[in-house]
Design an enzyme around this catalytic site. Sequence first.
Site, PDB file in Angstrom:
ATOM      1  N   GLY A  78       0.820  -1.197   0.000  1.00 47.11           N
ATOM      2  CA  GLY A  78       0.000   0.000   0.000  1.00 47.11           C
ATOM      3  C   GLY A  78       0.856   1.249   0.000  1.00 47.11           C
ATOM      4  N   GLY A 127       0.187  -4.919   0.714  1.00 47.31           N
ATOM      5  CA  GLY A 127      -1.003  -4.829  -0.123  1.00 47.31           C
ATOM      6  C   GLY A 127      -0.912  -5.640  -1.394  1.00 47.31           C
ATOM      7  N   GLU A 150       5.011  -5.299   7.721  1.00 48.07           N
ATOM      8  CA  GLU A 150       4.376  -4.163   8.387  1.00 48.07           C
ATOM      9  C   GLU A 150       4.951  -3.836   9.756  1.00 48.07           C
ATOM     10  OE1 GLU A 150       1.692  -5.411   5.149  1.00 48.07           O
ATOM     11  OE2 GLU A 150       2.823  -6.490   6.690  1.00 48.07           O
ATOM     12  N   ASP A 158      -1.715  -6.792   7.519  1.00 53.52           N
ATOM     13  CA  ASP A 158      -3.148  -6.619   7.294  1.00 53.52           C
ATOM     14  C   ASP A 158      -3.557  -7.264   5.975  1.00 53.52           C
ATOM     15  OD1 ASP A 158      -1.884  -4.675   5.712  1.00 53.52           O
ATOM     16  OD2 ASP A 158      -3.439  -3.162   6.065  1.00 53.52           O
TER      17      ASP A 158
END
Length: 351
Positions: A78, A127, A150, A158
């Site tokens: 992301g 992501g 992360e 996530d």
Amino acid sequence: MSAPELSWESAPGHGEEVRYAVDGRLGRVRLNRPRAINALDRASVDSLQTQLSAWAEDPAIEAVFIDGEGERGLCAGGDVRALHEAITQGDYQVAEDYWAAEYAVNALIADYPKTFVAWMDGFVMGGGVGVSAHGSLRLATERTKVAMPETTIGLFPDVGGLWFLARAEGELGTHAALTGAPVGGADAVVLGMADAVVRSDAKEELLEALRAYPGLTAAELPAGLLAEPEQSWLKDNQAWIDECYAGDDAGAIIDRLMASDVAEAREAGALIQTKSPHSVAVTLEALRRAASMDVHQVLEQDTVLGRAFARHPDFAEGIRAQLIDKDRNPRWSDGSVADISREQVLANFDS
């Protein structure tokens, strides 16, 4: 129809961040931000939601194939740079809205009614895992580097990634979640994030097979597409991984790693100690909870945790150190995992 003859276009009402083409019975998706290794900004996420939703209902499209522009990889994750300015100004809603949109795409792919093929060549991180590993045919190559890094930026794995890591054999997923270390194609298969390792130069051969049979499964892959077998580092090291990463106490895990007679274990312990202590402690709890959840429940848990992490100072600090100033010297809120109480961990699940 060969790839050079395809007409690549944006989704209706969207920009060039993602481009699409119809290739016979295939819907082709190409993430198109190569300078950022195709990192997913909000515009990319919204484009994917629009086009994938349309193709899900289009009887002319029997399978979807996603890859990334450029030679470096499918997707580096992301675009958290875009969140940094907002959260440092106290505008947490920008992050929450971004994650809600991103997780909706992850859920769409997980439930996709047609074959969803992910070409996981090169870097596939964060992501990038979310737009590939939830598909029905996930193909790594000998160049693949998969990671959920992360904890390095004060976040947690996530995009539903903990669903896979919680189901990996033994404690292999725990090692991947806490260290954030990249793994190759064979280990991506071991972690349940890929189905097979194919040759990086075999994409056109694969596409030809998909044009002929859009319902292709991993078991039906032509043998000639497969890469030379790789050794799995995770499987080779599973004995100490299972021993050291057992249990629900992150501090005890680090202590066992650092006291191990195995050099790789001590290296893993030292690596985890460079991560956000808050991230490590909460990630372990989230991973254990994910073991009893379905993928949608994991994404719901991600949503709850995202609200807490957006407001925790380690997230902004991790982005600053890793991506803004690039000094790689984050000043975390806690000195070590041992400084974080059980109450502090649990508070993240109630936000």
